[in-house]
Design a protein around this motif. Sequence first.
Motif, short mmCIF file in Angstrom:
data_model
loop_
_atom_site.label_atom_id
_atom_site.label_comp_id
_atom_site.label_asym_id
_atom_site.label_seq_id
_atom_site.Cartn_x
_atom_site.Cartn_y
_atom_site.Cartn_z
N ALA A 151 0.82 -1.00 -0.19
CA ALA A 151 -0.14 -0.12 -0.17
C ALA A 151 0.95 1.23 -0.04
O ALA A 151 0.60 2.10 -0.75
CB ALA A 151 -0.93 -0.17 1.25
N PHE A 152 1.91 1.42 0.81
CA PHE A 152 2.63 2.68 0.88
C PHE A 152 3.59 2.83 -0.01
O PHE A 152 4.29 3.89 -0.27
CB PHE A 152 3.01 3.03 2.58
N LEU B 268 0.94 3.70 -3.73
CA LEU B 268 -0.30 4.30 -3.28
C LEU B 268 -1.05 4.63 -4.60
O LEU B 268 -2.24 4.48 -4.81
CB LEU B 268 -0.19 5.70 -2.55
N ASP B 269 -0.51 5.29 -5.68
CA ASP B 269 -1.15 5.87 -6.79
C ASP B 269 -1.60 4.73 -7.60
O ASP B 269 -2.74 4.43 -8.01
CB ASP B 269 -0.12 6.62 -7.90
N SER C 40 -6.59 0.02 2.86
CA SER C 40 -5.41 -0.59 3.16
C SER C 40 -4.96 -0.92 4.62
O SER C 40 -5.53 0.04 5.27
CB SER C 40 -4.26 -0.03 2.19
N GLU D 285 -3.59 2.41 5.57
CA GLU D 285 -4.81 3.61 5.73
C GLU D 285 -5.12 3.40 7.15
O GLU D 285 -5.69 4.12 7.93
CB GLU D 285 -5.78 3.30 4.82
N GLU E 207 8.53 3.86 4.23
CA GLU E 207 7.48 4.00 4.99
C GLU E 207 7.51 5.47 5.94
O GLU E 207 6.46 6.15 6.16
CB GLU E 207 7.15 2.73 5.94
N GLN F 87 6.32 8.14 3.70
CA GLN F 87 4.92 8.15 3.57
C GLN F 87 4.31 8.82 4.92
O GLN F 87 3.37 9.45 4.85
CB GLN F 87 4.33 6.86 3.07
N ARG G 68 2.07 12.38 5.69
CA ARG G 68 0.82 12.83 6.13
C ARG G 68 0.90 13.18 7.59
O ARG G 68 0.08 12.93 8.30
CB ARG G 68 0.28 11.21 6.20
#
Length: 234
Positions: free
Chosen positions: A94-95, A98-99, A114, A117, A145, A148, A152
């Motif tokens: 997932a990380f 992402l796109d 995910s 998330e 990670e 990412q 956020r």
Amino acid sequence: MTLQQALDLSVTNPRSPEHIGVLVPWANVVVETELPQWGRGRMVWHYARLVPAHGGTALDEDFLSGLVEAVPETLHQLSRLSLDRVYLACTSAAFTRLDRLAEVTAGSPVRVVSAFEAILAQLRAYGVQKIALATPYPREVTEAEVTQFAERDVIVTGSVSLGLADRYAEVSVHEQVALVDQLGKEALQHADAVVLSCTGWPTRAAIKMLRRRLGRLVTSSNAAIALHALQERP
């Protein structure tokens, strides 16, 4: 709300269990063990296997890309079921993708969440802004990670990894605790929580032990999925 509080609430307000889909990397043997233990009958988990085209199990670029590309076909395996949502139980896929993950799930009739998330949602719910991160991944994946999380607005005070590409289920609780100890006092003191990232290593025992030792929130990919599922119940 803690995972235990969510469980207690579901006892005092009993409802029919939700039906939840889970997309699991094909060599992962931990997800199906941990989620039912945390869900305690509040969820019915339906699993489907993500099989990368190259047929490998080691965590590398081909594996991560292959898992994401396998998502549409794996979702189709669950398409005859009436599901409340589906979880992608691979944090690193997932990380790091992402796109592409957003693209391959855009047409899904059911919401896909995910593991990454789910972790972010738990951190937001607790007001956590700083974490200490421990993973079994190769170092470069752990660094991705960290990036990412930073994008956020989650500060990583320190990160450690075992540097493994496979066989995560064999990591013992003592190895996990020793790994967290490698973060050092300063990183742990400045962190609001400790995150054990990866659905492929068993974390229930480590979470309990580390919470007692550190006196703060400790969570993992599988714990975050379970809590997200419980809190999202209508």
